[in-house]
Design a protein around this motif. Sequence first.
Motif, PDB file in Angstrom:
ATOM      1  N   GLU A 298       0.433  -1.542   0.054  1.00 45.87           N
ATOM      2  CA  GLU A 298      -0.116   0.063  -0.057  1.00 45.87           C
ATOM      3  C   GLU A 298       0.988   1.155   0.067  1.00 45.87           C
ATOM      4  O   GLU A 298       0.635   2.114  -0.862  1.00 45.87           O
ATOM      5  N   LYS A 299       2.073   1.596   1.057  1.00 47.50           N
ATOM      6  CA  LYS A 299       2.198   2.214   1.115  1.00 47.50           C
ATOM      7  C   LYS A 299       3.680   2.800  -0.434  1.00 47.50           C
ATOM      8  O   LYS A 299       3.605   3.452  -0.553  1.00 47.50           O
ATOM      9  N   LEU A 300       3.450   1.602  -0.773  1.00 50.30           N
ATOM     10  CA  LEU A 300       4.851   1.737  -1.404  1.00 50.30           C
ATOM     11  C   LEU A 300       4.064   1.975  -3.365  1.00 50.30           C
ATOM     12  O   LEU A 300       4.983   3.172  -4.115  1.00 50.30           O
ATOM     13  N   GLU A 301       2.453   2.022  -3.365  1.00 51.12           N
ATOM     14  CA  GLU A 301       1.855   2.360  -4.357  1.00 51.12           C
ATOM     15  C   GLU A 301       1.693   3.895  -4.259  1.00 51.12           C
ATOM     16  O   GLU A 301       1.613   4.814  -5.131  1.00 51.12           O
ATOM     17  N   ILE A 302       1.551   3.633  -2.568  1.00 51.72           N
ATOM     18  CA  ILE A 302       1.414   5.714  -2.552  1.00 51.72           C
ATOM     19  C   ILE A 302       2.526   6.486  -3.197  1.00 51.72           C
ATOM     20  O   ILE A 302       2.140   7.180  -3.863  1.00 51.72           O
ATOM     21  N   GLU A 303       3.440   6.147  -2.879  1.00 52.04           N
ATOM     22  CA  GLU A 303       4.702   6.459  -3.216  1.00 52.04           C
ATOM     23  C   GLU A 303       5.007   6.727  -4.570  1.00 52.04           C
ATOM     24  O   GLU A 303       5.545   7.509  -5.031  1.00 52.04           O
ATOM     25  N   ALA A 304       4.532   6.127  -5.191  1.00 48.29           N
ATOM     26  CA  ALA A 304       5.153   5.059  -6.422  1.00 48.29           C
ATOM     27  C   ALA A 304       4.234   6.141  -7.473  1.00 48.29           C
ATOM     28  O   ALA A 304       4.889   7.060  -8.832  1.00 48.29           O
ATOM     29  N   ASN A 305       2.998   7.405  -7.132  1.00 53.56           N
ATOM     30  CA  ASN A 305       2.573   8.058  -7.944  1.00 53.56           C
ATOM     31  C   ASN A 305       2.347   9.401  -7.410  1.00 53.56           C
ATOM     32  O   ASN A 305       1.289   9.981  -6.946  1.00 53.56           O
ATOM     33  N   GLU A 318       0.819  30.445  -9.288  1.00 57.20           N
ATOM     34  CA  GLU A 318       0.225  31.352  -8.190  1.00 57.20           C
ATOM     35  C   GLU A 318       0.729  30.908  -7.403  1.00 57.20           C
ATOM     36  O   GLU A 318       1.242  32.534  -6.048  1.00 57.20           O
ATOM     37  N   THR A 319       0.610  29.738  -6.751  1.00 59.94           N
ATOM     38  CA  THR A 319       1.285  29.316  -5.045  1.00 59.94           C
ATOM     39  C   THR A 319       2.748  28.548  -5.400  1.00 59.94           C
ATOM     40  O   THR A 319       2.777  27.377  -6.335  1.00 59.94           O
ATOM     41  N   ILE A 320       3.482  28.548  -4.715  1.00 57.69           N
ATOM     42  CA  ILE A 320       4.569  27.832  -5.037  1.00 57.69           C
ATOM     43  C   ILE A 320       4.799  28.188  -3.386  1.00 57.69           C
ATOM     44  O   ILE A 320       5.528  28.388  -2.472  1.00 57.69           O
ATOM     45  N   ILE A 321       5.169  26.267  -3.143  1.00 58.47           N
ATOM     46  CA  ILE A 321       5.235  25.562  -1.691  1.00 58.47           C
ATOM     47  C   ILE A 321       6.530  24.820  -1.363  1.00 58.47           C
ATOM     48  O   ILE A 321       6.879  24.386  -2.389  1.00 58.47           O
ATOM     49  N   SER A 322       7.578  25.481  -0.491  1.00 61.45           N
ATOM     50  CA  SER A 322       8.636  24.679   0.168  1.00 61.45           C
ATOM     51  C   SER A 322       8.492  23.190   0.979  1.00 61.45           C
ATOM     52  O   SER A 322       7.786  24.364   1.857  1.00 61.45           O
ATOM     53  N   GLY A 323       8.213  22.789   1.030  1.00 66.76           N
ATOM     54  CA  GLY A 323       7.840  21.364   1.758  1.00 66.76           C
ATOM     55  C   GLY A 323       8.774  20.508   2.692  1.00 66.76           C
ATOM     56  O   GLY A 323       9.791  20.395   2.116  1.00 66.76           O
ATOM     57  N   GLY A 324       8.187  19.394   2.621  1.00 76.11           N
ATOM     58  CA  GLY A 324       9.355  18.601   2.592  1.00 76.11           C
ATOM     59  C   GLY A 324       8.941  17.267   2.513  1.00 76.11           C
ATOM     60  O   GLY A 324       9.227  15.873   2.734  1.00 76.11           O
ATOM     61  N   ASN A 325       7.891  17.238   0.769  1.00 78.00           N
ATOM     62  CA  ASN A 325       7.584  15.776   0.834  1.00 78.00           C
ATOM     63  C   ASN A 325       8.376  15.060   0.295  1.00 78.00           C
ATOM     64  O   ASN A 325       8.395  13.844  -0.087  1.00 78.00           O
ATOM     65  N   PHE A 326      10.134  15.470   0.274  1.00 77.38           N
ATOM     66  CA  PHE A 326      11.005  14.449  -0.137  1.00 77.38           C
ATOM     67  C   PHE A 326      11.708  13.814   1.138  1.00 77.38           C
ATOM     68  O   PHE A 326      12.650  12.604   0.887  1.00 77.38           O
ATOM     69  N   HIS A 327      11.087  14.146   2.472  1.00 77.71           N
ATOM     70  CA  HIS A 327      11.772  12.776   3.602  1.00 77.71           C
ATOM     71  C   HIS A 327      10.740  11.167   3.398  1.00 77.71           C
ATOM     72  O   HIS A 327       9.417  11.302   3.058  1.00 77.71           O
ATOM     73  N   GLY A 328      11.537  10.240   3.228  1.00 76.02           N
ATOM     74  CA  GLY A 328      11.161   9.580   3.348  1.00 76.02           C
ATOM     75  C   GLY A 328      11.340   8.182   4.368  1.00 76.02           C
ATOM     76  O   GLY A 328      10.645   7.236   4.288  1.00 76.02           O
ATOM     77  N   GLN A 329      10.307   9.171   5.409  1.00 77.38           N
ATOM     78  CA  GLN A 329      10.042   8.422   6.338  1.00 77.38           C
ATOM     79  C   GLN A 329       8.832   7.236   6.007  1.00 77.38           C
ATOM     80  O   GLN A 329       9.285   6.070   6.761  1.00 77.38           O
ATOM     81  N   PRO A 330       7.703   7.270   5.337  1.00 70.51           N
ATOM     82  CA  PRO A 330       7.388   6.037   4.659  1.00 70.51           C
ATOM     83  C   PRO A 330       7.288   5.263   4.965  1.00 70.51           C
ATOM     84  O   PRO A 330       6.899   3.989   5.040  1.00 70.51           O
ATOM     85  N   ILE A 331       8.103   5.366   3.394  1.00 70.81           N
ATOM     86  CA  ILE A 331       9.281   3.689   2.770  1.00 70.81           C
ATOM     87  C   ILE A 331      10.018   3.593   3.866  1.00 70.81           C
ATOM     88  O   ILE A 331      10.026   2.887   3.796  1.00 70.81           O
ATOM     89  N   ALA A 332      11.258   4.375   4.584  1.00 73.97           N
ATOM     90  CA  ALA A 332      11.579   4.020   5.547  1.00 73.97           C
ATOM     91  C   ALA A 332      11.646   2.963   6.493  1.00 73.97           C
ATOM     92  O   ALA A 332      11.560   1.961   7.502  1.00 73.97           O
ATOM     93  N   PHE A 333       9.968   3.641   7.748  1.00 72.02           N
ATOM     94  CA  PHE A 333       9.184   2.518   8.282  1.00 72.02           C
ATOM     95  C   PHE A 333       8.643   1.226   7.560  1.00 72.02           C
ATOM     96  O   PHE A 333       8.533  -0.582   7.699  1.00 72.02           O
ATOM     97  N   ALA A 334       8.331   1.007   5.819  1.00 66.20           N
ATOM     98  CA  ALA A 334       7.940   0.088   5.302  1.00 66.20           C
ATOM     99  C   ALA A 334       8.664  -0.256   5.069  1.00 66.20           C
ATOM    100  O   ALA A 334       8.930  -2.032   4.930  1.00 66.20           O
ATOM    101  N   MET A 335      10.308  -0.444   4.599  1.00 65.95           N
ATOM    102  CA  MET A 335      11.262  -1.027   4.676  1.00 65.95           C
ATOM    103  C   MET A 335      11.504  -1.943   5.777  1.00 65.95           C
ATOM    104  O   MET A 335      11.647  -3.204   5.351  1.00 65.95           O
TER     105      MET A 335
END
Length: 493
Positions: A298-305, A318-335
């Motif tokens: 489930e987590k891999l399919e979410i991350e793949a998209n 109009e909206t450009i946001i700097s955030g942290g979606n690059f953080h791999g914690q969900p996949i780290a837990f899954a692995m």
Amino acid sequence: MIELTGSTLTLEQINKVCYEGATVRIAASSMEKVIASRAAVEKIVADKKTIYGINTGFGKFSDVMIEEDDVARLQLNLIRSHACGIGENFPEVVSRTMMLLRLNALIKGFSGVRPVLVETLVELLNKKIHAVVPQQGSLGASGDLAPLSHLALVLIGEGDVFDNGVVVPSKTVLDREGIEPIVLQAKEGLALINGTQAMTAMGVINYLEAEKLAYQSEWISAMTIEGLQGIIDAFHPAIHEARGYPQQMDVAKRMRDILQDSKLTTHQGEIRVQDAYSLRCIPQVHGASWQALDYVKEKLEIEANAATDNPLIFDNGETIISGGNFHGQPIAFAMDFMKIAVAELANISERRIERLVNPQLNDLPPFLSPEPGLQSGAMIMQYAAASLVSENKTLAHPASVDSIPSSANQEDHVSMGTIGSRHASMIIQNTRNVLAIECICSLQAAEYRGIDKMAPHTREKLQALREVVPSITLDRIFSTDIKQVAEWLKANN
């Protein structure tokens, strides 16, 4: 042909592209999003707005403003400086998966890259030109910077690629195939490397292999049950329905189906009242591993998209946001969950091996030897399995509980998800070898009991595997047998 939309990629489709060589194309609606997103970036550059990653430095350098004339050089410098991967290379199939996943993320339309960039990625995929990417060097946030930089090098005609299994400079292959290297423009370098595609690609390949192993562990353990005249009652549906876990019920049903019409299974009280846990609790233990694997899928399919770079562009710029979606914690837990789940398949398998070879635990020839004493038979195969299981316990330590600050403490918490994915791959390889050993021993035990008494399903497996490894009639170099069965398991279901 798989059509990529940025939001509908499945593990089954990834399997078709990365293992079966299916080609890809970008959906027209997704290309429109890419075009609109790129227009927004070009407007930002023209209007001289200050936006992270477009006209600023990176990480701790985010406060350093970059002149318009240097924006392209900024992106090139980024890729070259961040391409500092170390150690052995990822398998080529992982590199291909990495490229597919990065492409799928970019066409979501939040990254601001030019159409020519994603079109070149499509061409590389369809012509099977895959980057050589070292495995080590990623912290798993700000994404997989080092591995993805090696992937990006190929787009600019630098770095190395696989060419029929041989590592060669990418420019050699690009020239041969008539592919023009990309000259990176504003934001494109950052968009290519700010993401989780190394850990996710390795994770997807891990999952596809682990799923196959989990199914194989069932028919291998079924042969062990036949070799030990195990009690079939433990798989009665009522027991598993009483507990309620769907995965446990599924394993029990598959075990009943595999062992259907076997004359080597027994009922409680015929030979013994109860079997040991390693036989009796197969649905409970294997079922729990399936629960973890379902979570991982489930987590891999979410991350793949997922859009995992930074910053992300919304509302036509109009909206450009700097955030942290690059953080791999969900996949780290899954692995880490996957590591534990697969390690347990090996753990319980090794205990079944012990029951097959230990003369104090069965009525079979000691160590399945053709001449006990003169010939050692499967004695040291059990040692080897025990060694692999012990190694798995070390590798199963969660990578995600660690974090080391980087970029002058700007990036002060990281996932270590790529380490987790690499260790999961090692555990899968070890587990495949443990199951190969159980397979060799269970074949021998079932053969001793009588091939004609086996269930049709397990008898079919025995006949196929006897083409791979012969019956043990003399001691021989069993390392060869283990390797051949493991390779057979990797190639078959």
